[in-house]
Design a protein around this motif. Structure first.
Motif, PDB file in Angstrom:
ATOM      1  N   ARG A 217       0.862  -1.421  -0.081  1.00 51.96           N
ATOM      2  CA  ARG A 217       0.087   0.094  -0.016  1.00 51.96           C
ATOM      3  C   ARG A 217       0.674   1.114   0.127  1.00 51.96           C
ATOM      4  O   ARG A 217       0.497   2.500  -0.744  1.00 51.96           O
ATOM      5  CB  ARG A 217      -0.899   0.090   1.087  1.00 51.96           C
ATOM      6  N   THR A 218       2.129   1.134   0.545  1.00 46.81           N
ATOM      7  CA  THR A 218       2.934   2.467   0.621  1.00 46.81           C
ATOM      8  C   THR A 218       3.406   2.802  -0.836  1.00 46.81           C
ATOM      9  O   THR A 218       3.642   3.742  -1.178  1.00 46.81           O
ATOM     10  CB  THR A 218       4.237   2.383   1.652  1.00 46.81           C
ATOM     11  N   ALA A 221       0.538   4.184  -2.803  1.00 48.26           N
ATOM     12  CA  ALA A 221       0.462   5.576  -2.189  1.00 48.26           C
ATOM     13  C   ALA A 221       1.574   6.374  -3.068  1.00 48.26           C
ATOM     14  O   ALA A 221       1.353   7.728  -3.537  1.00 48.26           O
ATOM     15  CB  ALA A 221       0.542   5.869  -0.672  1.00 48.26           C
ATOM     16  N   ASP A 222       2.819   6.037  -2.841  1.00 48.52           N
ATOM     17  CA  ASP A 222       4.024   6.649  -3.566  1.00 48.52           C
ATOM     18  C   ASP A 222       3.801   6.999  -4.963  1.00 48.52           C
ATOM     19  O   ASP A 222       4.036   7.793  -5.614  1.00 48.52           O
ATOM     20  CB  ASP A 222       5.235   6.143  -3.446  1.00 48.52           C
ATOM     21  N   GLN A 224       0.645   6.898  -6.620  1.00 42.72           N
ATOM     22  CA  GLN A 224      -0.344   7.956  -6.870  1.00 42.72           C
ATOM     23  C   GLN A 224       0.146   9.385  -6.958  1.00 42.72           C
ATOM     24  O   GLN A 224      -0.309  10.056  -7.674  1.00 42.72           O
ATOM     25  CB  GLN A 224      -1.521   7.649  -5.819  1.00 42.72           C
ATOM     26  N   THR A 233      -8.210   5.398  -7.977  1.00 41.66           N
ATOM     27  CA  THR A 233      -7.242   4.294  -7.810  1.00 41.66           C
ATOM     28  C   THR A 233      -8.304   3.232  -7.237  1.00 41.66           C
ATOM     29  O   THR A 233      -9.127   3.366  -6.465  1.00 41.66           O
ATOM     30  CB  THR A 233      -6.383   4.473  -6.563  1.00 41.66           C
ATOM     31  N   MET A 244      -7.243   1.507   1.928  1.00 42.20           N
ATOM     32  CA  MET A 244      -6.444   2.638   1.778  1.00 42.20           C
ATOM     33  C   MET A 244      -7.268   3.494   1.383  1.00 42.20           C
ATOM     34  O   MET A 244      -8.185   3.797   0.991  1.00 42.20           O
ATOM     35  CB  MET A 244      -5.516   2.281   0.426  1.00 42.20           C
TER      36      MET A 244
END
Length: 427
Positions: A217-218, A221-222, A224, A233, A244
């Motif tokens: 998930r990180t 996010a990065d 995105q 997303t 998320m």
């Protein structure tokens, strides 16, 4: 078998009775009857395909039942790089994958389309009816998110049914697909996706590999943050739980659009279907664009005529979504074949995992890489001794050249009757 320097050792030769039942033999006979073209062996058929290209490709399209919405005019006009194939013709790849009767394949609602296994033991299967229903719902969801013809939909996701559904939904609209394997780092993914300015990012929360779980998930996010073109997303709860902020839930989206009709946008022959990438060893990975028409025709030819796949077959290739063999594998649907998807390490818990899969699902065509064959050889794996592989008629190897020892290992440890298809080597 003895052999001399000028007469190479023959490891496999088809039975004459088997040749008579192949799709390529049926095509040769059809050419003679319908087109007056005499091709009495493989070499003469190959020469026909090279010397009379437009005639050959028209014959392939007609014989394998390509479904045109607008009939094409001239088959080939102009010179490279501005050559135009099947001018004015419109079609859709997803329609060929999902519609019964297209390309001569039945694809009944109750016939199995997809068998899926994950290395942690999770398994699933989808009938053609279930696959069509899910693609219809996913298509409606993408349309609601504002995706239209020519927009890009990208995925950071593994070789699983949800990825397949998202791809087919995008293709049905005429949106352009691109995917990376979830083990790619942020930079590797961004290097690819930033170039094509995607509208929707499809991702999983986590994946399983080699006995471990990896939450990504990180990474999502990065990613995105690096893709300002994103309108949405969509996150799949794939391994464990893990939502998320700012991401839509895949299962909820499908449920919301359950029962949506499955429609197909007719697109021009050269309209982009997906973007693959070069390896990125010399600067940024370079985008490689394949069109709906080119891939529909080429994959029908490769899978029906050269691989002899059709209804009743079980087609497996070990691949991630970051390798073009994934694209080849899922095209098994074009010819009405059951495709077998596997997500995980080919060596977990040991190198017998994929051979066990082949036994479980009576795989008829088993595809892998030359390095995997080499690893099995070095580890002393004996698949045919341990598993019932009597359904297996062909083994495909790619990704690197197959060694002489690799060929011999297949004959000795997989089976003398198994055709060895070393289809290419390296990028």
């Amino acid at each position: 078998m003895t052999h001399t320097a000028d007469a190479p050792e023959v490891l496999w030769r088809p039975e004459p009775s088997h040749v008579a039942d192949t799709k390529i033999e049926a095509f040769r006979q059809w050419l003679r009857a319908e087109r007056g073209v005499e091709v009495d062996d493989y070499r003469s058929l190959w020469e026909f395909s090279v010397d009379r290209g437009p005639e050959f490709w028209t014959a392939v399209a007609d014989f394998l039942g390509v479904r045109w919405h607008d009939q094409p005019g001239e088959v080939l006009s102009g010179e490279m790089p501005n050559a135009v194939w099947f001018e004015g013709g419109t079609l859709n790849y997803a329609e060929h994958a999902l519609t019964p009767g297209v390309a001569g394949a039945a694809k009944g609602d109750d016939e199995t389309a997809v068998i899926f296994h994950r290395e942690d033991g999770f398994a699933d299967h989808l009938t053609y009816g279930e696959l069509r229903a899910q693609v219809g719902a996913a298509r409606a969801a993408l349309l609601e998110l504002g995706v239209g013809k020519g927009d890009r939909v990208v995925a950071l996701a593994p070789n699983c049914p949800q990825t397949l559904v998202a791809f087919l939904a995008a293709a049905s609209i005429g949106a352009i697909w691109s995917s990376c394997s979830p083990d790619f780092g942020v930079r590797a993914v961004a290097d690819r996706f930033v170039q094509i300015e995607p509208k929707v990012l499809f991702a999983v929360n986590a994946y399983a590999y080699n006995g471990r779980q990896f939450d990504i998930r990180t990474t999502v996010a990065d990613l995105q943050a690096k893709l300002p073109s994103l309108a949405a997303t969509v996150l799949v709860q794939y391994v464990g739980e893990g939502r998320m902020d700012g991401a839509l839930d895949w299962a909820e989206l499908l449920a919301k659009h359950e029962g949506a009709p499955l429609l197909f946008e007719p697109v021009e022959f050269a309209h982009p279907l997906w973007v693959l990438y070069s390896s990125g060893t010399t600067g940024l990975p370079k985008g490689i664009v394949h069109g709906h028409g080119g891939i529909t025709l080429e994959h029908l030819k490769a899978l029906a005529l050269q691989t002899d796949l059709g209804p009743g077959d079980r087609f497996f290739w070990f691949s991630t979504t970051g390798w073009m063999m994934w694209n080849f594998l899922i095209s098994g649907l074009l010819v009405g074949t059951t495709i077998v998807l596997y997500d995980g390490s080919p060596g977990h818990p040991d190198l017998n995992a994929l051979w066990h899969l082949a036994e479980q699902h009576r795989v008829t065509y088993f595809g892998t890489s030359a390095p995997f064959i080499q690893s099995c050889l070095k580890a002393g794996i004996k698949p045919a001794e341990r598993y019932d592989l009597t359904a297996l008629r062909a083994l495909g190897s790619t990704g690197a050249p197959l060694s002489v020892e690799g060929f011999r290992w297949i004959v000795n440890e997989v089976g003398r009757k198994v055709q060895i298809c070393s289809v290419s080597g390296g990028t």
